[in-house]
Write a protein that holds these residues in place. Structure first.
Motif, PDB file in Angstrom:
ATOM      1  N   GLY A 174      57.545  67.620  58.067  1.00  0.00           N
ATOM      2  CA  GLY A 174      58.900  67.322  57.620  1.00  0.00           C
ATOM      3  C   GLY A 174      59.871  68.374  58.122  1.00  0.00           C
ATOM      4  O   GLY A 174      59.544  69.187  58.991  1.00  0.00           O
ATOM      5  N   THR A 175      61.067  68.387  57.571  1.00  0.00           N
ATOM      6  CA  THR A 175      62.087  69.365  57.961  1.00  0.00           C
ATOM      7  C   THR A 175      62.862  69.821  56.734  1.00  0.00           C
ATOM      8  O   THR A 175      63.260  68.997  55.915  1.00  0.00           O
ATOM      9  CB  THR A 175      63.083  68.754  58.975  1.00  0.00           C
ATOM     10  N   VAL A 176      63.064  71.132  56.620  1.00  0.00           N
ATOM     11  CA  VAL A 176      63.936  71.702  55.591  1.00  0.00           C
ATOM     12  C   VAL A 176      64.996  72.534  56.308  1.00  0.00           C
ATOM     13  O   VAL A 176      64.674  73.571  56.885  1.00  0.00           O
ATOM     14  CB  VAL A 176      63.175  72.587  54.591  1.00  0.00           C
ATOM     15  N   ARG A 230      58.204  74.421  47.819  1.00  0.00           N
ATOM     16  CA  ARG A 230      59.317  74.668  46.894  1.00  0.00           C
ATOM     17  C   ARG A 230      60.661  74.338  47.544  1.00  0.00           C
ATOM     18  O   ARG A 230      61.525  73.705  46.923  1.00  0.00           O
ATOM     19  CB  ARG A 230      59.283  76.138  46.437  1.00  0.00           C
ATOM     20  N   ASP A 231      60.852  74.769  48.792  1.00  0.00           N
ATOM     21  CA  ASP A 231      62.128  74.526  49.478  1.00  0.00           C
ATOM     22  C   ASP A 231      62.387  73.035  49.668  1.00  0.00           C
ATOM     23  O   ASP A 231      63.513  72.559  49.480  1.00  0.00           O
ATOM     24  CB  ASP A 231      62.137  75.222  50.847  1.00  0.00           C
ATOM     25  N   ALA A 232      61.335  72.290  50.053  1.00  0.00           N
ATOM     26  CA  ALA A 232      61.490  70.849  50.266  1.00  0.00           C
ATOM     27  C   ALA A 232      61.836  70.145  48.964  1.00  0.00           C
ATOM     28  O   ALA A 232      62.685  69.245  48.931  1.00  0.00           O
ATOM     29  CB  ALA A 232      60.210  70.269  50.866  1.00  0.00           C
ATOM     30  N   LYS A 292      58.721  73.737  60.329  1.00  0.00           N
ATOM     31  CA  LYS A 292      60.141  73.340  60.424  1.00  0.00           C
ATOM     32  C   LYS A 292      60.891  73.608  59.119  1.00  0.00           C
ATOM     33  O   LYS A 292      61.749  72.831  58.714  1.00  0.00           O
ATOM     34  CB  LYS A 292      60.273  71.874  60.833  1.00  0.00           C
ATOM     35  N   ASN A 293      60.558  74.702  58.478  1.00  0.00           N
ATOM     36  CA  ASN A 293      61.267  75.130  57.267  1.00  0.00           C
ATOM     37  C   ASN A 293      62.251  76.219  57.665  1.00  0.00           C
ATOM     38  O   ASN A 293      61.922  77.402  57.705  1.00  0.00           O
ATOM     39  CB  ASN A 293      60.281  75.656  56.223  1.00  0.00           C
ATOM     40  N   PHE A 294      63.479  75.816  57.980  1.00  0.00           N
ATOM     41  CA  PHE A 294      64.484  76.759  58.461  1.00  0.00           C
ATOM     42  C   PHE A 294      65.127  77.539  57.316  1.00  0.00           C
ATOM     43  O   PHE A 294      65.790  78.541  57.555  1.00  0.00           O
ATOM     44  CB  PHE A 294      65.559  76.017  59.253  1.00  0.00           C
ATOM     45  N   SER A 295      64.942  77.101  56.086  1.00  0.00           N
ATOM     46  CA  SER A 295      65.548  77.784  54.942  1.00  0.00           C
ATOM     47  C   SER A 295      64.846  79.109  54.659  1.00  0.00           C
ATOM     48  O   SER A 295      65.460  80.173  54.703  1.00  0.00           O
ATOM     49  CB  SER A 295      65.504  76.875  53.710  1.00  0.00           C
TER      50      SER A 295
END
Length: 690
Positions: free
Chosen positions: A404-406, A233-235, A312-315
């Motif tokens: 990936g990264t968020v 969802r965040d991505a 790597k989901n920093f959100s």
């Protein structure tokens, strides 16, 4: 024979001087261009000598100017397209002009050049015409939303008419018509979708969903699956963020009734809040649970946060950390004491990522390091955790796993807001300050790079998970506080505080002391990482569903996490927005005229600003009318508040030992009432100690 082709490896560019002309200010640079000779030279000595052939060129870069001069600069003096300038202009022009104004000026400029071309068919003139055509083409392809003006599409019709008259051989007219048809089709599709949505009964739809999916239980959902769904969802939301909507001047207009900008940013903010509020709700939900049972919920959230770190989901990682550091959760010391030591160490390490020290340098360095990396570089001071991380890393390498990264969007929004505050829109001469927009573009460029990294994820949405997630009831600020106090009642009396102080951390002790006064701590919260660093304020809540409004207005979002821009290179300065005569401070307003205004905005504080002037600026920032004499200014410090005396020079009176300069304006009546309340509390403690 000299070919005239420069060897750019030897180019040297140095600032020369500032040049002014009517309507514009330029920075002039001298650029040494070295040329290679492709003549057949007999010996190696002649080849080396050929490298000494060079010339100096003057390059002008516009610093400030009228809108006409900025548009004119889209083509250089030599007629070439300066891709850097064009990209910056198209990404930031919305803060000082409309699409219609820019398009009309480009068309006007093209007509002037074309009329001159009839008399002077020079190569430069021809190149300028070609460059303007390229700018229009790039604009149409890169920012199609600028031309999406339902239902008449005036800019596209204007472009179509212009091309038909002046560029009959170009495909721009056809592309403009294609855009109009696509926009109309999308608009009709949205209308149909809305009608269809309302034609279905919500209750029937819910019955169908629950019939096919077994209701989920928080403890039964795997940590990895939970983190993957949040990341999915965040991505998706981050990829849809329109970068130029994040600019401070654009984002500040998000609350106006006639503004449609910022919707993509607001969607990311809502998702952040949804996660944080559910963290709080799930931990507090059952008041009668034992501390050990509640600690298991706490541990699960920490393990989910670790899975997010690996993705790597920093959100959502920050959202969970913020929820766990919120006052209603963090004050439950019995629950935290029941948490296993390894989980507590993991929580501290994850929290350290978002430490506010030195402008959140940890999270910034980590993001730059891992933005385009295949997988995270996990580390730990704990031997067991370190060994586990090494095994995971080896597994990722062997299986060829790529993540990936968020990022946490709030950092970028705060940086852009600080740039907007620190740099004026117009110069003293009344020209558009384009240097400001160059700084903004540096942040936007990082955002766009990370949006590419967010496309790497390959996770499918689990509808059953989101049905459960949306069904979790969240609580308002007051409800969360009451539930927290029901679980662990506030400590009464200083004797009780002293008895327990040996087992309390300094942070918990401060909470206990504050609660013993019979009221909640007004400003001291463990979490410094709340979502209002994303720029969300009271005006933004009007566009959020009513079911969330009460919850979103709580203290979870009271603090901002970042104080300055990532583009500063001055590592010796604690904040790049402090200088010898100015600094950027964050301010909030507490008054009965506006409810729940623990919302920080930014203003520029000068070394000539006294208390009266500063209060006036803050009132204007919040659109509150009234004499500044009726209010007082206080600086928020880690251990309390500092009252700035009336008539004092605020720049020199403030406490400069803290990195984050935060102030609050409070009415004098409310301040006197609060001071009286604190004084009675101190007398009460004194009697109890006797």
């Amino acid at each position: 024979m000299d070919t005239g082709k420069p060897d750019n490896q030897d180019d040297v560019t140095k600032f020369w001087r500032e040049e002014r002309e009517e309507g514009a200010v330029y920075s002039a640079y001298l650029k040494r261009v070295t040329y290679r000779s492709q003549a057949r030279l007999e010996d190696e000595h002649d080849r080396e000598f050929s490298h000494l052939m060079w010339e100096t060129q003057k390059i002008r870069v516009i610093k400030a100017g009228t809108l006409e001069k900025l548009v004119e600069s889209l083509a250089t003096v030599r007629g070439e397209l300066d891709s850097t300038y064009v990209n910056i202009f198209l990404a930031t022009y919305r803060t000082f002009a409309t699409a219609r104004q820019v398009l009309e000026l480009i068309i006007k400029r093209y007509k002037i050049l074309k009329s001159c071309y009839k008399d002077d068919k020079s190569e430069v003139n021809e190149l300028q015409l070609k460059t303007l055509r390229s700018v229009i083409s790039v604009w149409l392809d890169t920012y199609p939303e600028d031309f999406h003006e339902d239902p008449d599409y005036p800019c596209l019709h204007l472009l179509e008419t212009f091309v038909q008259c002046h560029l009959p051989d170009s495909d721009l007219a056809e592309r403009a018509r294609h855009r109009i048809e696509r926009f109309k089709k999308d608009h009709a599709g949205r209308d149909g979708e809305i009608e269809f949505r309302f034609s279905i009964c919500d209750e029937v739809d819910h019955m169908i969903e629950t019939a096919y999916h077994k209701p989920l239980v928080f403890q039964e959902i795997s940590n990895k699956h939970f983190a993957e769904q949040l990341t999915c969802r965040d991505a998706e939301l981050f990829r849809k963020v329109v970068p130029h909507h994040c600019i401070g001047a654009v984002w500040s207009r998000r609350g106006r009734s006639d503004s449609k900008e910022g919707a993509s940013v607001l969607a990311t903010i809502q998702q952040f809040n949804r996660v944080s509020l559910r963290v709080i709700a799930i931990v507090l939900k059952t008041a009668k649970s034992k501390a050990s049972q509640r600690a298991k919920l706490l541990q699960k959230w920490i393990l989910i946060a670790q899975e997010l770190r690996e993705l790597k989901n920093f959100s959502s990682l920050k959202a969970i950390i913020s929820g766990l550091q919120s006052h209603p959760v963090y004050r439950l010391r019995r629950m935290w004491h029941a948490l296993p030591k390894e989980a507590m160490i993991l929580f501290e390490e994850l929290s350290e990522i978002f430490s506010g020290e030195n402008n959140q340098i940890n999270s910034r360095e980590l993001l730059m390091k891992e933005a385009t990396a295949k997988f995270p570089d996990l580390d730990s001071h704990h031997k067991t955790l370190k060994r586990r991380n090494m095994l995971k890393r080896q597994s990722w390498i062997e299986n060829g796993i790529v993540q990936g990264t968020v990022p946490y969007l709030g950092t970028f929004l705060t940086d852009l807001n600080m740039i907007d505050t620190a740099h004026p829109d117009m110069t003293e001469d009344g020209l558009i300050n384009f240097e400001k927009h160059r700084k903004e573009f540096e942040v936007l460029a990082q955002l766009k790079l990370l949006q590419s990294a967010a496309q790497i994820y390959n996770i499918k949405t689990d509808e059953a998970f989101w049905i459960w997630f949306d069904s979790v009831r969240v609580y308002s600020e007051s409800e969360s506080h009451e539930m927290s106090c029901e679980i662990e009642p506030p400590v009464e009396g200083s004797a009780r505080i002293k008895k327990k102080s040996a087992r309390l951390t300094p942070l918990e002790l401060a909470f206990a002391q504050s609660l013993s006064l019979g009221h909640r701590p007004a400003r001291f919260e463990p979490s410094k990482f709340a979502l209002f660093s994303c720029g969300l304020d009271r005006n933004s809540l009007s566009s959020i569903p009513d079911t969330l409004t009460a919850s979103l207005a709580g203290p979870l979002m009271s603090h901002s996490s970042s104080t300055s821009s990532v583009i500063s290179s001055d590592s010796d300065c604690t904040s790049p927005y402090r200088s010898s005569d100015t600094c950027v401070i964050r301010v909030s307003l507490e008054t009965s005229l506006i409810a729940n205004t623990h919302i920080y905005k930014s203003i520029m504080l000068k070394n000539t600003d006294h208390t009266h002037t500063t209060i006036k600026k803050i009132l204007e920032k919040y659109s509150v009318e009234g004499p500044p004499e009726d209010y007082c200014l206080l600086q928020i410090l880690p251990d309390g508040e500092l009252l700035i005396p009336q008539g004092a020079n605020v720049f020199y009176a403030l406490n400069n030992s803290v990195d984050d300069l935060k102030f609050v304006v409070r009415s004098r009546a409310e301040q006197e009432s609060l001071s009286s309340h604190k004084h009675r509390g101190k007398r009460r403690l004194k009697k109890l100690s006797l």
